[in-house]
Scaffold this motif. Sequence first.
Motif, PDB file in Angstrom:
ATOM      1  N   SER A 146       0.837  -1.207   0.000  1.00  0.00           N
ATOM      2  CA  SER A 146       0.000   0.000   0.000  1.00  0.00           C
ATOM      3  C   SER A 146       0.869   1.252   0.000  1.00  0.00           C
ATOM      4  CB  SER A 146      -0.914   0.002   1.228  1.00  0.00           C
ATOM      5  OG  SER A 146      -1.792  -1.097   1.197  1.00  0.00           O
ATOM      6  N   VAL A 147       1.966   1.213   0.773  1.00  0.00           N
ATOM      7  CA  VAL A 147       2.889   2.353   0.810  1.00  0.00           C
ATOM      8  C   VAL A 147       3.508   2.561  -0.574  1.00  0.00           C
ATOM      9  CG1 VAL A 147       5.043   3.237   1.787  1.00  0.00           C
ATOM     10  CG2 VAL A 147       3.392   2.070   3.259  1.00  0.00           C
ATOM     11  N   ALA A 148       3.919   1.442  -1.198  1.00  0.00           N
ATOM     12  CA  ALA A 148       4.541   1.538  -2.528  1.00  0.00           C
ATOM     13  C   ALA A 148       3.568   2.109  -3.548  1.00  0.00           C
ATOM     14  CB  ALA A 148       5.022   0.145  -2.962  1.00  0.00           C
ATOM     15  N   GLY A 149       2.275   1.759  -3.423  1.00  0.00           N
ATOM     16  CA  GLY A 149       1.284   2.282  -4.354  1.00  0.00           C
ATOM     17  C   GLY A 149       0.950   3.740  -4.095  1.00  0.00           C
ATOM     18  N   THR A 150       1.014   4.143  -2.812  1.00  0.00           N
ATOM     19  CA  THR A 150       0.675   5.526  -2.462  1.00  0.00           C
ATOM     20  C   THR A 150       1.800   6.494  -2.818  1.00  0.00           C
ATOM     21  OG1 THR A 150      -0.663   4.698  -0.620  1.00  0.00           O
ATOM     22  CG2 THR A 150      -0.052   7.022  -0.558  1.00  0.00           C
ATOM     23  N   ILE A 151       3.061   6.051  -2.582  1.00  0.00           N
ATOM     24  CA  ILE A 151       4.214   6.906  -2.876  1.00  0.00           C
ATOM     25  C   ILE A 151       5.112   6.173  -3.869  1.00  0.00           C
ATOM     26  CG2 ILE A 151       6.133   8.240  -1.898  1.00  0.00           C
ATOM     27  CD1 ILE A 151       4.746   8.149   0.779  1.00  0.00           C
ATOM     28  N   PRO A 152       4.870   6.299  -5.166  1.00  0.00           N
ATOM     29  CA  PRO A 152       5.686   5.594  -6.177  1.00  0.00           C
ATOM     30  C   PRO A 152       7.162   6.000  -6.087  1.00  0.00           C
ATOM     31  CG  PRO A 152       3.697   6.546  -7.155  1.00  0.00           C
ATOM     32  CD  PRO A 152       3.808   7.111  -5.771  1.00  0.00           C
ATOM     33  N   GLY A 153       8.036   5.053  -6.411  1.00  0.00           N
ATOM     34  CA  GLY A 153       9.462   5.341  -6.418  1.00  0.00           C
ATOM     35  C   GLY A 153      10.190   4.921  -5.171  1.00  0.00           C
ATOM     36  N   LEU A 154       9.468   4.486  -4.139  1.00  0.00           N
ATOM     37  CA  LEU A 154      10.137   4.067  -2.897  1.00  0.00           C
ATOM     38  C   LEU A 154      10.822   2.710  -3.051  1.00  0.00           C
ATOM     39  CD1 LEU A 154       7.658   5.080  -0.030  1.00  0.00           C
ATOM     40  CD2 LEU A 154       9.908   6.047  -0.529  1.00  0.00           C
ATOM     41  N   GLY A 155      10.269   1.846  -3.909  1.00  0.00           N
ATOM     42  CA  GLY A 155      10.846   0.512  -4.080  1.00  0.00           C
ATOM     43  C   GLY A 155      10.768  -0.270  -2.784  1.00  0.00           C
ATOM     44  N   VAL A 192       2.026  21.593  11.121  1.00  0.00           N
ATOM     45  CA  VAL A 192       3.330  21.313  10.480  1.00  0.00           C
ATOM     46  C   VAL A 192       3.181  21.117   8.985  1.00  0.00           C
ATOM     47  CG1 VAL A 192       5.287  19.720  10.431  1.00  0.00           C
ATOM     48  CG2 VAL A 192       4.212  20.294  12.618  1.00  0.00           C
ATOM     49  N   GLN A 193       2.063  20.449   8.577  1.00  0.00           N
ATOM     50  CA  GLN A 193       1.805  20.136   7.173  1.00  0.00           C
ATOM     51  C   GLN A 193       2.984  19.415   6.507  1.00  0.00           C
ATOM     52  OE1 GLN A 193       0.660  23.868   5.318  1.00  0.00           O
ATOM     53  NE2 GLN A 193      -1.422  23.689   6.064  1.00  0.00           N
ATOM     54  N   PRO A 194       3.327  18.225   7.044  1.00  0.00           N
ATOM     55  CA  PRO A 194       4.437  17.456   6.443  1.00  0.00           C
ATOM     56  C   PRO A 194       4.027  16.902   5.087  1.00  0.00           C
ATOM     57  CG  PRO A 194       3.317  16.148   8.089  1.00  0.00           C
ATOM     58  CD  PRO A 194       2.681  17.512   8.148  1.00  0.00           C
ATOM     59  N   THR A 195       4.991  16.401   4.349  1.00  0.00           N
ATOM     60  CA  THR A 195       4.717  15.828   3.023  1.00  0.00           C
ATOM     61  C   THR A 195       5.373  14.452   2.919  1.00  0.00           C
ATOM     62  OG1 THR A 195       6.694  16.863   2.098  1.00  0.00           O
ATOM     63  CG2 THR A 195       4.611  18.093   1.937  1.00  0.00           C
ATOM     64  N   GLY A 196       5.036  13.723   1.853  1.00  0.00           N
ATOM     65  CA  GLY A 196       5.687  12.463   1.542  1.00  0.00           C
ATOM     66  C   GLY A 196       5.476  11.399   2.607  1.00  0.00           C
ATOM     67  N   VAL A 197       6.562  10.670   2.903  1.00  0.00           N
ATOM     68  CA  VAL A 197       6.502   9.553   3.854  1.00  0.00           C
ATOM     69  C   VAL A 197       6.086  10.021   5.236  1.00  0.00           C
ATOM     70  CG1 VAL A 197       7.909   7.834   5.061  1.00  0.00           C
ATOM     71  CG2 VAL A 197       8.169   8.143   2.600  1.00  0.00           C
ATOM     72  N   LEU A 198       6.631  11.153   5.661  1.00  0.00           N
ATOM     73  CA  LEU A 198       6.306  11.665   6.995  1.00  0.00           C
ATOM     74  C   LEU A 198       4.812  11.929   7.129  1.00  0.00           C
ATOM     75  CD1 LEU A 198       7.295  12.536   9.743  1.00  0.00           C
ATOM     76  CD2 LEU A 198       7.748  14.828   8.819  1.00  0.00           C
ATOM     77  N   TYR A 199       4.204  12.511   6.082  1.00  0.00           N
ATOM     78  CA  TYR A 199       2.753  12.772   6.110  1.00  0.00           C
ATOM     79  C   TYR A 199       1.983  11.457   6.202  1.00  0.00           C
ATOM     80  CZ  TYR A 199      -1.946  13.788   4.522  1.00  0.00           C
ATOM     81  OH  TYR A 199      -3.307  13.852   4.428  1.00  0.00           O
ATOM     82  N   LEU A 200       2.405  10.470   5.389  1.00  0.00           N
ATOM     83  CA  LEU A 200       1.699   9.189   5.373  1.00  0.00           C
ATOM     84  C   LEU A 200       1.723   8.532   6.752  1.00  0.00           C
ATOM     85  CD1 LEU A 200       0.291   6.965   3.714  1.00  0.00           C
ATOM     86  CD2 LEU A 200       2.553   5.967   3.322  1.00  0.00           C
ATOM     87  N   LEU A 201       2.909   8.456   7.374  1.00  0.00           N
ATOM     88  CA  LEU A 201       3.020   7.828   8.690  1.00  0.00           C
ATOM     89  C   LEU A 201       2.215   8.604   9.731  1.00  0.00           C
ATOM     90  CD1 LEU A 201       6.798   6.820   8.827  1.00  0.00           C
ATOM     91  CD2 LEU A 201       4.831   5.296   8.712  1.00  0.00           C
ATOM     92  N   TRP A 202       2.347   9.916   9.680  1.00  0.00           N
ATOM     93  CA  TRP A 202       1.665  10.775  10.649  1.00  0.00           C
ATOM     94  C   TRP A 202       0.153  10.593  10.544  1.00  0.00           C
ATOM     95  CZ3 TRP A 202       4.506  15.894  11.833  1.00  0.00           C
ATOM     96  CH2 TRP A 202       3.988  16.485  12.986  1.00  0.00           C
ATOM     97  N   PHE A 203      -0.355  10.653   9.307  1.00  0.00           N
ATOM     98  CA  PHE A 203      -1.794  10.559   9.052  1.00  0.00           C
ATOM     99  C   PHE A 203      -2.343   9.208   9.525  1.00  0.00           C
ATOM    100  CE2 PHE A 203      -5.370   9.416   6.282  1.00  0.00           C
ATOM    101  CZ  PHE A 203      -6.212  10.500   6.492  1.00  0.00           C
ATOM    102  N   ILE A 204      -1.649   8.132   9.180  1.00  0.00           N
ATOM    103  CA  ILE A 204      -2.121   6.791   9.558  1.00  0.00           C
ATOM    104  C   ILE A 204      -2.071   6.606  11.066  1.00  0.00           C
ATOM    105  CG2 ILE A 204      -1.580   4.335   9.387  1.00  0.00           C
ATOM    106  CD1 ILE A 204      -0.725   4.804   6.546  1.00  0.00           C
ATOM    107  N   LEU A 205      -1.038   7.160  11.691  1.00  0.00           N
ATOM    108  CA  LEU A 205      -0.913   7.011  13.137  1.00  0.00           C
ATOM    109  C   LEU A 205      -2.047   7.734  13.873  1.00  0.00           C
ATOM    110  CD1 LEU A 205       1.138   5.507  14.871  1.00  0.00           C
ATOM    111  CD2 LEU A 205       2.248   7.686  15.326  1.00  0.00           C
ATOM    112  N   VAL A 206      -2.431   8.896  13.361  1.00  0.00           N
ATOM    113  CA  VAL A 206      -3.557   9.626  13.961  1.00  0.00           C
ATOM    114  C   VAL A 206      -4.827   8.775  13.896  1.00  0.00           C
ATOM    115  CG1 VAL A 206      -5.127  11.579  13.624  1.00  0.00           C
ATOM    116  CG2 VAL A 206      -2.655  11.944  13.583  1.00  0.00           C
TER     117      VAL A 206
END
Length: 375
Positions: A41-50, A135-149
């Motif tokens: 799911s992470v790979a599909g949400t943020i392409p290029g992470l591998g 803070v309005q983070p972006t990328g991986v930090l936003y994804l982790l933060w949002f899911i954790l909330v």
Amino acid sequence: MSEPDTKRAGIPLGSIFGVPVSLAWSWFVITGVVVLLFGPSVAGTIPGLGAMAYLVAFAYAVLLAVSVLIHELAHALVAKSFGWPGARITLNLWGGHTQFSSFDATPGRSLAVAMAGPAANFVLAGLGYWLLLWVQPTGVLYLLWFILVWANLLVAIFNVLPGLPLDGGRLVESAVWRYTGSQDRGTIAAGWAGRVLVILVVGYVVIDPLTRNRPLDLQVLIVAVLVGGFMWVGASQGITHAKLRLRLPLVKVRALMEPATAIRQDSTLAQVAARLASRGGRVILVDEAGNPVAVIDEETLGSIDPSLLAGSPALSAARALGSGAVVDANADGRALIGYLATLQGSEYAVIDESHRVIGLLSQARIVAAITGKPH
């Protein structure tokens, strides 16, 4: 806890505010599941992470464990403020749990300790959401933060559902406890509430798609069955243990003991046979100081040729009692069970106020009284 037990329990992580914390080996199982399910799911949400997507999934599992730790720490610290000793936190397959060596609870205190955990998750979710907007983070930090909330919000809501083994089950338990004066009756009611919740949740997952003519979501169904199974087992254990505790007042030494008399251990089997013939009951052998040391085995005694009894020592047809295996004839209930747990062996000499041996109490009779099953 001894070192071997500590190793079996998992990895000690140290202590927070005086509360020991350990990581059960089963935590790695659920972490592996989270990484395998969340990584794609992470790979599909943020392409290029591998492959880094799976590292992000692992970071999410760790952050989720930290949230659970804060939840359990809230339980432990509120309990500590009430003077409940021996709190220990374990993070495991199902999140975590807090154990106490003993506690002096009331309906209000029990409810406060239980609700402290979900309250901590509500605070984490609210604080996390506010910081997310600020803070309005972006990328991986936003994804982790949002899911954790969202994870903290869902954990908090799930845990306040009114049924054991969830924290919300203490709501039902405390209400019934206050009304009836019995915590155990409250636990039974909360256990049944937990079973009803399982039926409703699993039933909803299965019935809702069918009524809407939609296919079942296999992943949701598996999660619902696993969580429902965990809840059903926990609720059932709570009901069983509460029923056993309700029977503890029936455990009274005088009611459960067999009548017995004492005779010196240096007596002969002929003297023991004469005692049984004249006074009946059981015969307990005592030493020179009057301390019980063994109980006569009537089956063994009956197998010995009568012509040999006069020359045979009483100890030759006796079972040794455990060290200190003596109970007061007036003991009963929870205190009696706690005391017997400190003794060795399964048979105990019963003494009266004059320290005179008057009976024999067996573990089998106690178990039968607690469980209601014949021994």
